[in-house]
Motif scaffolding. Structure first.
Motif, PDB file in Angstrom:
ATOM      1  N   ALA A  20       0.766  -1.512  -0.368  1.00 35.76           N
ATOM      2  CA  ALA A  20      -0.188   0.093   0.277  1.00 35.76           C
ATOM      3  C   ALA A  20       1.190   1.623   0.194  1.00 35.76           C
ATOM      4  O   ALA A  20       0.974   2.376  -0.221  1.00 35.76           O
ATOM      5  N   ALA A  21       1.683   0.984   0.878  1.00 35.75           N
ATOM      6  CA  ALA A  21       3.060   2.479   0.524  1.00 35.75           C
ATOM      7  C   ALA A  21       3.441   2.833  -0.656  1.00 35.75           C
ATOM      8  O   ALA A  21       3.719   3.586  -0.957  1.00 35.75           O
ATOM      9  N   LEU A  22       3.459   1.575  -1.364  1.00 35.11           N
ATOM     10  CA  LEU A  22       4.819   1.734  -2.336  1.00 35.11           C
ATOM     11  C   LEU A  22       3.279   2.058  -3.655  1.00 35.11           C
ATOM     12  O   LEU A  22       3.905   2.995  -4.533  1.00 35.11           O
ATOM     13  N   ASP A  23       2.498   1.241  -3.520  1.00 36.66           N
ATOM     14  CA  ASP A  23       1.508   2.188  -4.285  1.00 36.66           C
ATOM     15  C   ASP A  23       1.166   3.728  -4.381  1.00 36.66           C
ATOM     16  O   ASP A  23       0.536   4.143  -5.282  1.00 36.66           O
ATOM     17  N   ARG A  24       1.434   3.953  -3.140  1.00 34.14           N
ATOM     18  CA  ARG A  24       1.191   5.723  -2.514  1.00 34.14           C
ATOM     19  C   ARG A  24       2.237   6.253  -3.092  1.00 34.14           C
ATOM     20  O   ARG A  24       2.292   7.889  -3.502  1.00 34.14           O
ATOM     21  N   GLY A  25       3.281   5.676  -3.925  1.00 33.73           N
ATOM     22  CA  GLY A  25       4.134   6.428  -4.094  1.00 33.73           C
ATOM     23  C   GLY A  25       5.638   6.720  -3.261  1.00 33.73           C
ATOM     24  O   GLY A  25       6.585   7.350  -3.310  1.00 33.73           O
ATOM     25  N   ASP A  26       5.248   6.173  -1.747  1.00 37.19           N
ATOM     26  CA  ASP A  26       5.861   6.270  -0.823  1.00 37.19           C
ATOM     27  C   ASP A  26       6.973   5.202  -1.197  1.00 37.19           C
ATOM     28  O   ASP A  26       7.560   4.288  -1.949  1.00 37.19           O
ATOM     29  N   ARG A  27       8.703   5.406  -0.548  1.00 38.39           N
ATOM     30  CA  ARG A  27       9.480   4.494  -0.417  1.00 38.39           C
ATOM     31  C   ARG A  27       9.718   3.573   1.031  1.00 38.39           C
ATOM     32  O   ARG A  27       9.070   3.887   1.880  1.00 38.39           O
ATOM     33  N   VAL A  28       9.988   2.581   1.223  1.00 40.50           N
ATOM     34  CA  VAL A  28      10.133   0.941   2.049  1.00 40.50           C
ATOM     35  C   VAL A  28      10.864   0.497   1.577  1.00 40.50           C
ATOM     36  O   VAL A  28      11.861   0.073   1.222  1.00 40.50           O
ATOM     37  N   VAL A  29      11.744   0.500   3.207  1.00 39.83           N
ATOM     38  CA  VAL A  29      12.898  -0.301   2.867  1.00 39.83           C
ATOM     39  C   VAL A  29      11.682  -1.454   4.329  1.00 39.83           C
ATOM     40  O   VAL A  29      11.499  -1.577   5.383  1.00 39.83           O
ATOM     41  N   ALA A  30      11.984  -2.535   3.482  1.00 41.89           N
ATOM     42  CA  ALA A  30      10.810  -4.113   3.911  1.00 41.89           C
ATOM     43  C   ALA A  30      12.564  -4.868   4.437  1.00 41.89           C
ATOM     44  O   ALA A  30      12.903  -5.727   4.120  1.00 41.89           O
ATOM     45  N   ALA A  31      11.886  -5.157   6.118  1.00 44.25           N
ATOM     46  CA  ALA A  31      13.034  -6.491   6.873  1.00 44.25           C
ATOM     47  C   ALA A  31      11.828  -7.296   7.015  1.00 44.25           C
ATOM     48  O   ALA A  31      11.217  -7.351   7.258  1.00 44.25           O
ATOM     49  N   ALA A  32      12.229  -8.786   7.178  1.00 46.63           N
ATOM     50  CA  ALA A  32      12.029  -9.855   7.243  1.00 46.63           C
ATOM     51  C   ALA A  32      13.145 -10.813   7.816  1.00 46.63           C
ATOM     52  O   ALA A  32      14.314 -10.755   7.072  1.00 46.63           O
ATOM     53  N   ARG A  33      13.140 -11.697   8.268  1.00 46.72           N
ATOM     54  CA  ARG A  33      14.309 -13.477   8.161  1.00 46.72           C
ATOM     55  C   ARG A  33      14.695 -13.397   6.575  1.00 46.72           C
ATOM     56  O   ARG A  33      15.509 -13.670   6.179  1.00 46.72           O
ATOM     57  N   ASP A  34      13.130 -14.101   6.065  1.00 43.65           N
ATOM     58  CA  ASP A  34      13.505 -14.043   4.465  1.00 43.65           C
ATOM     59  C   ASP A  34      12.510 -12.886   3.649  1.00 43.65           C
ATOM     60  O   ASP A  34      11.367 -12.747   3.617  1.00 43.65           O
ATOM     61  N   VAL A  35      12.974 -12.168   3.321  1.00 48.43           N
ATOM     62  CA  VAL A  35      12.934 -11.439   2.077  1.00 48.43           C
ATOM     63  C   VAL A  35      12.910 -11.992   0.821  1.00 48.43           C
ATOM     64  O   VAL A  35      12.652 -11.161  -0.600  1.00 48.43           O
ATOM     65  N   GLY A  36      12.626 -13.145   0.500  1.00 47.13           N
ATOM     66  CA  GLY A  36      12.816 -13.955  -1.112  1.00 47.13           C
ATOM     67  C   GLY A  36      11.645 -13.586  -1.747  1.00 47.13           C
ATOM     68  O   GLY A  36      11.300 -12.783  -2.507  1.00 47.13           O
ATOM     69  N   PRO A  37      10.209 -13.556  -0.736  1.00 45.93           N
ATOM     70  CA  PRO A  37       8.835 -13.147  -1.084  1.00 45.93           C
ATOM     71  C   PRO A  37       8.723 -11.678  -1.751  1.00 45.93           C
ATOM     72  O   PRO A  37       7.681 -11.646  -2.546  1.00 45.93           O
ATOM     73  N   LEU A  38       9.760 -11.454  -1.704  1.00 45.80           N
ATOM     74  CA  LEU A  38       9.681  -9.895  -1.765  1.00 45.80           C
ATOM     75  C   LEU A  38      10.212  -9.080  -3.190  1.00 45.80           C
ATOM     76  O   LEU A  38      10.038  -8.323  -3.433  1.00 45.80           O
ATOM     77  N   ALA A  39      10.637 -10.184  -3.250  1.00 44.81           N
ATOM     78  CA  ALA A  39      11.660  -9.816  -4.914  1.00 44.81           C
ATOM     79  C   ALA A  39      10.824  -9.375  -6.066  1.00 44.81           C
ATOM     80  O   ALA A  39      11.290  -8.813  -7.093  1.00 44.81           O
ATOM     81  N   GLU A  40      10.056 -10.286  -5.791  1.00 41.47           N
ATOM     82  CA  GLU A  40       8.901  -9.275  -7.467  1.00 41.47           C
ATOM     83  C   GLU A  40       8.108  -7.929  -7.387  1.00 41.47           C
ATOM     84  O   GLU A  40       8.236  -7.600  -8.312  1.00 41.47           O
ATOM     85  N   LEU A  41       8.295  -8.017  -5.963  1.00 40.40           N
ATOM     86  CA  LEU A  41       7.529  -6.293  -5.347  1.00 40.40           C
ATOM     87  C   LEU A  41       8.416  -5.710  -5.846  1.00 40.40           C
ATOM     88  O   LEU A  41       8.513  -4.144  -5.982  1.00 40.40           O
ATOM     89  N   GLU A  42       9.575  -5.987  -5.580  1.00 35.46           N
ATOM     90  CA  GLU A  42      10.766  -4.834  -6.106  1.00 35.46           C
ATOM     91  C   GLU A  42      10.924  -5.078  -6.937  1.00 35.46           C
ATOM     92  O   GLU A  42      10.900  -3.577  -7.817  1.00 35.46           O
TER      93      GLU A  42
END
Length: 270
Positions: A20-42
């Protein structure tokens, strides 16, 4: 444009808030133990998302990670302490290892992140910390008492934090979340070894809770986006209609019990 730092961002509510933050034009540092699922979003938001592998129970790693997050886009505006898990089982069944590991993430992890981001927010004279707690933060329920305990402790710490950071222009809100289909009771759950003496109670709880996993986490995201735009946001916000009703019922029941035993309470004055 705001810069968000979101823990537990790979799935569930953290993922929904990140999208939601990205869709409104914001920037995000997304932290997680496994950041693999975020590759597509990146890939969908080039230059707007930074993936940060992080175990929030590691205090030294958190401090290093927050430094990296602040450097990524030059500031931090919204910090979402969302990382957490469920310890499911009766109190008597839980091992010391399970209990300590649970609080290391659900309580201490959020505290470590908060301690690390506070100097940055104070220095810039602005920012908003969102602590993802629970509608159950005001009381415990059988089989999820340790989960509620961690959220209740975080709720109390956060109320103190709000007072401490208010003079510096930093806002703090407890998000008292209801039941969303986040995978908390599947991927995010550590279960105790069941003791048969509690089988009857387990059956009662299962019948009471039913099979409904709750609405998708994306339903909560617009509320959080609106919340961070408020000039004077609340220090507590119940998220979800059913959650709101349940919290009101719990508060009313607690007040009724206090009043029923007021005569005994007042005897303590001598």
């Amino acid at each position: 444009m705001r810069v968000w730092f979101v823990t537990g961002a790979s799935r569930g509510l953290g993922r929904a808030f990140t999208e939601a933050a990205l869709d409104r034009g914001d920037r995000v540092v997304a932290a997680a133990r496994d950041v693999g699922p975020l590759a597509e979003l990146e890939a969908r938001h080039p230059g707007a998302l930074v993936r940060l592998p992080l175990d929030v129970s590691d205090r030294a790693a958190v401090r290093k990670g927050v430094d990296q997050a602040a450097a990524a886009f030059g500031r931090l505006d919204v910090v979402v302490n969302n990382a957490g898990g469920m310890l499911f089982g009766m109190l008597e069944e839980a091992t010391e290892e399970q209990i300590r590991a649970h609080f290391d993430v659900n309580l201490f992890g959020a505290i470590w992140v908060t301690q690390a981001v506070a100097p940055y927010l104070r220095a810039q004279g602005s920012g908003h910390i969102l602590q993802v707690t629970s509608m159950g933060a005001g009381g415990g329920m059988a089989s999820v008492g340790l989960y509620a305990a961690g959220k209740s402790a975080l709720d109390s710490v956060t109320q103190a934090l709000a007072m401490e950071l208010a003079p510096f222009g930093v806002k703090v809100t407890n998000l008292q979340m209801g039941g969303y289909d986040t995978g908390l009771f599947t991927l995010g759950t550590t279960a105790t070894e069941p003791d048969p003496v509690y089988d009857g109670l387990r059956a009662e709880l299962a019948a009471m809770w039913g099979e409904d996993a709750g609405p998708p986490p994306s339903n909560a995201a617009p509320v959080v986006m609106e919340l961070v735009d408020l000039p004077e946001p609340p220090r507590r916000l119940i998220v979800g209609s059913r959650s709101y009703d349940l919290v009101q019922q719990m508060d009313e029941a607690r007040t009724a019990e206090y009043r029923a035993w007021e005569h005994l309470s007042r005897k303590a004055d001598g």
